[in-house]
Design a protein around this motif. Structure first.
Motif, PDB file in Angstrom:
ATOM      1  N   PHE A   1     -15.261 -17.005  -3.282  1.00 35.06           N
ATOM      2  CA  PHE A   1     -15.515 -18.125  -4.195  1.00 35.06           C
ATOM      3  C   PHE A   1     -16.428 -19.105  -3.481  1.00 35.06           C
ATOM      4  O   PHE A   1     -16.615 -19.038  -2.260  1.00 35.06           O
TER       5      PHE A   1
ATOM      6  N   LYS B   1     -15.214 -15.063  -9.279  1.00 34.29           N
ATOM      7  CA  LYS B   1     -14.551 -15.074  -7.979  1.00 34.29           C
ATOM      8  C   LYS B   1     -14.019 -13.675  -7.699  1.00 34.29           C
ATOM      9  O   LYS B   1     -13.494 -13.013  -8.592  1.00 34.29           O
TER      10      LYS B   1
ATOM     11  N   TYR C   1     -19.999 -21.035   0.602  1.00 32.93           N
ATOM     12  CA  TYR C   1     -19.068 -20.079   0.012  1.00 32.93           C
ATOM     13  C   TYR C   1     -18.031 -19.676   1.044  1.00 32.93           C
ATOM     14  O   TYR C   1     -18.186 -19.917   2.250  1.00 32.93           O
TER      15      TYR C   1
END
Length: 619
Positions: free
Chosen positions: A411, A458, A400
């Motif tokens: 995200f 996100k 990530y």
């Protein structure tokens, strides 16, 4: 005359000056220490996990290369899903990273196996003790379940001072492979090194002689990247075939297209036809030697991956003139058999018994063959068949990206879209040698997925053309509905979100819970630090409003009687040209002033008496 010892008698090592009961006056006998026998452990390695049902097995991957640091887990998943690899054999030249390879293969058990040993390029002119320590470490790692071969080799192109050490370690590695019933993988630099390696193994009794049958040899030898080892010469391939070697075929010389590579491709195809089909194996030698017959031209310019192994199988099938599926099935059978991964439930029980009883249970009587001994071709290391209905789960990607300011997750790594380098730019920042741009992070933007320009999965939001962090509002990059231009010259079609790499931090997802707790504590400390700065700023504003902002400067302390400090020394009584002798200078000054005043007074009186203009001028 001998001088006496004032401190009394000295005791030698292992003795005592104390009188013994049996012999008064005599020193006690030296204490004999008996060394403890080391725990040799099991005679053979543990039972290897079962590979998948896919068609291919990659026998040579340098997965710990720096080129795989960013997406190592994704490479394994792509090899299984896109490339059809049931497993891969990992190797690395650095002896210090062998434990890291073993731990990584244990994490991906059933998909990753490893070959442990000392690579010839990592051997220097060290003492024999260091080599023994290396071999001891190799033997300990070779007994792990995921280890399926012993690595060694010979490189006579290096300085001559290393040749003796290379040959000695080759002999020791071969004996270790025989002891553990594992195949030996050779990394050979050229044809001269190959012929010398064959000579050494024959002199050690590891191979059958030239008049014997190679199938009766006591050691199975795999030649890594055989086309490079044999220099694409049929006579060298024939020498290795006579020695009973197996051949790991990579893309070298087989997949290059173009007229300039026609001669090399013809020689490589002739060498492939000289190899018996039952001796053929495949390897990609990743991350190097990318096949040049890939359907995607762009992928030919990138690093090599295990997912490209099907292209090598196609080139080998074209050289032999057979179907790809039929040849791939034969090669898979050869690979699992020579690496001891074919599976045999009857032998698995025997292996467990050997591991329990150690070396004593495998010693046959002299002069007689053990009827239960395993043939050389079928090695002792076998796998336990997977139970019915059991499924091997592939590890999920946990990589990530997080914000550099507030450390929140923005995200996942699966959202990132890699792109090729622009041809117009010559010098750009790259990741290793793979040719992927790392100046920006790009991923697709789905307007339907976003809710009020904020993505549900996100932690980012789009305000106009700017991309910001949801938590702290830090500006991360730009949003483009048409296309995005990277600093390297590449153009990615939109709608796309362009995030600057310096605004985010990348994590591969392997952080532990303790590490996450430390990150939370660091975030809390950062917030408290910001509060302290805010309170200090408010305090300064209040002080400035009350008018007490001016502060008196502290005077520097100076010595009043310090005559050497000319900056503070002032002699007010000093008169230039005055004599230092003959009375006081102050008295002389007074006398001179009185005399001057009398002269001036006399001139004024004479001027008044005359009353003429000339007198005024004289005045």
């Amino acid at each position: 005359r001998r001088m006496g010892d004032r401190s009394g008698g000295r005791e030698s090592k292992g003795t005592s000056l104390k009188k013994s009961k049996k012999n008064p006056g005599a020193s006690a006998a030296r204490v004999k220490t008996v060394a403890k026998a080391p725990n040799s452990g099991p005679a053979v390695s543990e039972v290897a996990p079962a590979p998948g049902d896919e068609l291919y097995f990659d026998c040579g991957v340098a997965l710990l290369s720096r080129q795989f640091d960013r997406d190592r887990e994704r490479v394994i998943i792509r090899a299984k899903q896109d490339g059809g690899c049931c497993g891969m054999m990992i190797w690395f030249a650095d002896i210090e990273k062998q434990t890291a390879i073993a731990d990584h293969c244990k994490t991906f058990s059933g998909a990753c196996y490893f070959s442990t040993g000392v690579h010839p390029d990592n051997i220097d002119r060290t003492n024999k003790k260091s080599h023994e320590d290396w071999l001891q470490k190799v033997e300990e790692l070779a007994k792990r379940a995921e280890c399926i071969s012993i690595l060694s080799g010979l490189n006579l192109t290096r300085e001559i001072g290393t040749h003796f050490a290379q040959e000695a370690l080759l002999k020791s590695s071969a004996q270790l492979a025989i002891k553990l019933h594992q195949p030996l993988v050779l990394h050979i630099s050229n044809g001269a090194s190959l012929l010398r390696a064959i000579e050494i193994l024959r002199s050690e009794g590891c191979l059958a002689d030239s008049s014997g049958d190679a199938e009766d040899s006591t050691l199975q030898v795999l030649l890594h990247d055989a086309m490079t080892c044999c220099e694409s010469k049929v006579e060298l391939f024939q020498a290795a075939i006579d020695a009973g070697f197996y051949f790991l075929i990579a893309a070298t010389g087989l997949t290059d297209s173009g007229e300039e590579f026609a001669e090399m491709r013809t020689r490589a195809q002739a060498c492939i036809r000289a190899i018996p089909t039952e001796k053929l194996l495949l390897c990609t030698d990743s991350p190097w030697k990318t096949p040049q017959n890939l359907s995607d031209v762009y992928l030919r310019t990138l690093r090599n991956e295990p997912s490209n192994i099907a292209s090598i199988a196609v080139s080998v099938s074209e050289a032999l003139g057979v179907e790809v599926q039929e040849l791939s099935a034969t090669i898979r059978s050869n690979t699992l058999a020579v690496l001891g991964l074919s599976g045999d439930a009857g032998l698995n029980k025997g292996i467990k018994d050997l591991n329990i009883h150690g070396d004593d249970s495998i010693k046959p009587t002299s002069g007689a063959k053990d009827p239960t001994a395993t043939p050389p071709a079928a090695h002792t290391k076998k796998i336990a068949k997977a139970t019915a209905g059991a499924s091997t789960k592939t590890p999920q990607i946990k990589a990530y990206y997080s914000c550099v300011r507030c450390r929140c997750r923005l995200f996942s790594g699966a959202d990132v879209k890699t792109h090729a380098l622009g041809s117009t730019v010559k010098t750009v920042f790259k990741v290793g040698e793979e040719g992927l741009c790392a100046s920006t992070v790009l991923f697709k933007h789905d307007p339907e997925e976003a809710n009020n320009n904020a993505h549900p999965n996100k932690a980012i939001s789009i305000k106009g053309n700017n991309v910001e962090c949801v938590e702290c509002g830090n500006k991360l990059g730009k949003f483009s509905s048409t296309e995005a231009h990277c600093g390297c010259g590449a153009v990615v079609p939109g709608p796309v979100i362009k995030v600057i790499s310096s605004k985010v931090d990348y994590s591969d997802g392997t952080t532990t819970e303790t590490h996450q707790q430390l990150q939370e504590l660091a975030q809390r400390a950062q917030v408290e630090n910001e509060d302290l700065h805010l309170q200090e700023a408010v305090r300064e504003q209040e002080t400035s409003a009350s008018g007490n902002t001016s502060k008196k400067d502290k005077k520097k302390k100076q010595k009043s009687e310090n005559k050497g400090n000319f900056s503070s020394y002032r002699n007010k009584s000093f008169i230039p040209g005055a004599s230092r002798t003959g009375g006081s200078a102050t008295a002389k000054v007074k006398n001179n002033l009185e005399l001057l005043q009398e002269m001036i007074g006399g001139q004024e009186s004479s001027a008044e008496g005359s009353g003429s203009e000339d007198g005024e001028e004289d005045k």
